[in-house]
Write a protein that holds these residues in place. Structure first.
Motif: not given
Lengths: 245, 245, 245, 245, 245, 245
Positions: C205, C207-208, C213-214, C216, C219-220, C223-224
């Motif tokens: 994984v 992520g950049t 900034a991103f 959580r 991010l979820d 990923l989904d």
């Protein structure tokens, strides 16, 4: 010495900077010494590896070599990283060859057995005299590496011959001075690096006229200063290593 | 967490190693920080230079970049000097690109003006987590470099946005742990580096399954640990920099 | 998702580009796959060679490695040829390390025996996502190379574990989207590459945050999307390889 | 020709392999041609860039240059990637110099204006004759790049002079043959590459005795074969480009 | 030939420059020849070393290779030193490959035994035709190196086959001429290097149109000139070596 | 000196080898000197180019630099070509830095104007003392290059200060000797290179203990020998240059 002569640091012509030798500075290397000649700070790590270079194999002797590097911001302005530029510069190669030759004089390579000791001298902060500090500190790290070999019973006899130290001398404003710092180094007429053995011998003498040629008498005066400084440096090394005088 | 779970260091899963941030470690760099995450010690020097890379010229903005290096004997066995091998390895390039990207997130490059700040991260001693220590310490050095620009009145506005820190998390013996040291790092199933901003954002998430794939729930557990550690790291940075909470 | 949200390509946020996997694309390699993710086209050649790198010799296991390259005019403007510049850039090294790690997760190296499989991923045409296409296509080429070893009876057991595929996800105009093409990639706030196994595990994984900034929750969401896309990619791989579901 | 003479491929001595020239093979390059001489497949991308090399600046003329590469597994066994080895080999440099010289003969550089056209010839699959295929396909890509300049009204006059094509000839089992494939190439006594212009001129003649010296009459027989093949190659190029005969 | 045709040097079209071959020019090499084609002077040193390259080991045959270099100020303006630039240029590699191939034609490698003879051709002064002088002089040095092997009884049979020499021919102001010097070389329409064996065979024919394509009849005229020059060059070689005609 | 002391060459301890300085050895360089110290032969070519290195621009002064190379078979056994290895070795860099520093002492760079003179020292044959021969011969080539600048009226004042020459001295079998040849050089306890000015000054003193340390009195004895040899070398230089004493 002109009557109004004054070194930028206020030191006397024959006065060394403050010398410190800190052993076990990092924990992985068999010998690890942080040497400071005033604001010049060099980390000297001695690494023991089994085996010798190809051209020495089967001769039953060991080898000692050195590598030298300068952290990019060890100096006033940032210097390019040699790993990024893709090669070591001529100055670097010249210095590490000098350090290697000097340290080999401290050891009986035949008694070392088929081990290679690599002494990495990395300049953390530079203020003149990085090569002389590297030799002086590198010798202490080398002794620790040899003690490691003995402690681990990897060698039976003691290959150590005698201490080696080094100091720079020069002619600054017509006056011979010892252990030049950066302001002196960049303004000196002549600059000389001397590598000595504890028993009074000379290993390397490298004198360079930066602007004006120097005379035999100036050479003599500089060598006298180096000899005197050598005695102090050997005392620092002995003390750091816990050797009796 | 298995009932008999124990980290090699005896730490709790969520426990960081001892963190220290020593500013003004060397005297030439505009920002100079020695950062220690336990036995991992990295010297982070931030250098200010006027001008920007060619592709940014005339855009009225600044640039922040990083270079990373490992002293040859920072590790258990001596690694070859990259300057001698003639190139930086893939791991080095990958790490220095990560550090650069991370630190750029701390600064508004438009407000920096046409200056380049290079952050050199040189590993003096390695025990796992050198890249996360580099980012955490490098950010402090970067702040000092920005303060230098302000003190010298070279920039008028404050380009600093917010602190950036980084920590590694991983799954070691089926248990999520934070700030892995070398014995954990080499034995972990999964290793993840997280870069965070003080305001709670994520800058980089780099998770790698070393042997077994990891699950979404393990990912979540690791991110929870990183978030918690981030709070501690920001406190260390603020304290070192004399910033009020 | 803002009401007026529209991807440059007109795709839905969760919609992959057209995926094709053409096996036996060239005739010499043991596995040769041209993979297309829309206009991104990568030739993945898997080469079998007896023997393993020096540091693995005598351990009775095999090795899988990858190399990555971009034809000079795979992109909008011509990029310099790395062979001419004399070295692979940091981005190239980073990508080929990622591909190699990812593909090793598909195979039980112990069962591979002392063979090395090198997967060359050469980008013929680039439009974003070259590394994820390389992993997805490279895995199919790798399976063909393993089948070659079995067909030639060079190995007795089947070292193949499970399929590995990869996709990029990102936050584009505040909306999580999958399989970013070049216009999205260059405009995205966040870009993440996810490498997955068929059984639902995560291998990598990465992520950049490009600009902001991103969180959580972002991010979820990403990923989904990746998980959903993974199912489609595995179906493409299975179909190309003639594997039953 | 010995009575039992047979080429490995079953072709007649004067018979070319199947030649195809596919234009617009990739979408970014101003000229993009996949050329196939049987199983030899080369992607020829012509890129237009404003400006000329330093030594041509201010002379009001353009420049045409070529770069050549072989994908690592274009051949029977994998060859090392030149970008990884850190330099282009002598064979590569020799070939790309030949391609560049040959293609410059097709164009009036003075009429090209201050543009550089770089023709990248990347071998996707090799079966002998990669340099002759590169020149033949590269010339078509070059014409497309010139048409692009004209279409965009970046140049006013037509710098195109005449088509250039190339073929290999050799003496295989005492018989002169044309367009050698790999089995012939590796077994031939003599190998010669001929570059021709449509108007019947010779641009390059490079003959090499691999094992035995060759005679003037063998040279003549080979040149006759090349001339005949040239007519066919020019027809292929004209057809691909939609040029009337 | 136009009626007012005149070569810059005043030579006739078929006239070679003064050729000298000085053996034993330096004292360490097994064969050491200074060859002069007029003002072009090349030192050809042949060195014998036991062993062969890895890919020839165990085949019971020898190897002959060549290296070529140009002293930085061999030419009108100083050229950069290739050792300083860090690589040999394409022209250098192309020339040394040509010299090596040509000299191998002079020897039966099977009879040479497992020895490698390296012929270093270093240009002391350049005035056109350095590669042809290198081959012609290198062949004499090679014969001396073979005689050394025989004298030392390191080989039992004579691996020498026949002499090899080389000359350049070209079309200068529409006139075919032989042995072009620098003013001709830089102004010629066509330039061709021919490598010949004493028995009348051709080893290499490399013709290049510098500006205008050349015709078959021009090619023939050039080859006629080369053949005639070859006879003279072989006579020079025989005389230098003390061989009876 | 032990009573049975004998130099391998039969020379007296203070006796130089035969010294020759041949000017105009090649025809392109502004200064071209073949210097021989016995069997050591070095071609010293001085090239004049307008302009100075970047770091000197606009200072109204010139620059003198040197490059050093050894033809591969200048020595007993063939050494690898540095251009082939892709870099100059440490020894080469060290020597060319020494030559450059030494020659700069002969000239007033301010009076030279913005010209760079590069002195290429290429060793044709080596028998010890190549660096001292290079300096001694290079100085004569340098004077010729300066005369060229004056003759062409490119400079108005005479930047030449005084002649510089160099010789090696050493302790061989406990006896100080001058101008060591290879058998002495490889067997000497101590080796020292001395660079002198005609007016009696020292420019460089580089002494190295090869095996045993040397004493101050040995250093003095060696310097005495060097001074005496210097007088002879300056006479050779003056004679070659047609300078009155």
């Amino acid at each position: 010495m002109p009557t109004d002569f004054k070194r930028p640091s206020g030191r006397q012509p024959e006065q060394l900077r403050e010398i410190t030798l800190t052993r076990e500075y990092t924990r992985h290397a068999e010998g690890s010494v942080l040497v400071a000649f005033g604001d010049t700070k060099v980390l000297c790590n001695a690494s023991v590896e089994p085996g010798v270079p190809r051209w020495l194999r089967g001769k039953g002797q060991g080898w000692i070599t050195a590598e030298y590097g300068m952290l990019p911001r060890a100096t006033h302005t940032r210097g390019g990283r040699e790993a990024t530029r893709g090669k070591q510069g001529g100055r670097t190669l010249e210095i590490q060859r000098l350090i290697g030759r000097s340290l080999r004089a401290a050891v009986d390579l035949k008694k070392l057995g088929e081990f290679t000791i690599t002494v990495d001298c990395d300049v953390i902060q530079a203020d003149g005299g990085t090569r002389t500090a590297s030799i002086t500190g590198g010798c202490v790290a080398l002794v620790d590496a040899i003690r490691y070999l003995q402690r681990k019973k990897l060698i039976k006899t003691d290959p150590f011959r005698e201490l080696v130290s080094s100091v720079s001398v020069g002619v600054f404003k017509q006056t011979p001075v010892v252990d030049l710092d950066y302001p002196e180094d960049s303004g000196a007429d002549t600059d000389m690096n001397v590598v000595m053995t504890e028993s009074g011998g000379l290993i390397e003498v490298q004198g360079t006229a930066e602007a004006l040629a120097f005379s035999r008498s100036e050479l003599d005066a500089m060598l006298d200063l180096a000899e005197k400084a050598g005695a102090e440096l050997f005392a620092h090394q002995r003390e750091a290593l816990g050797l009796r005088d």
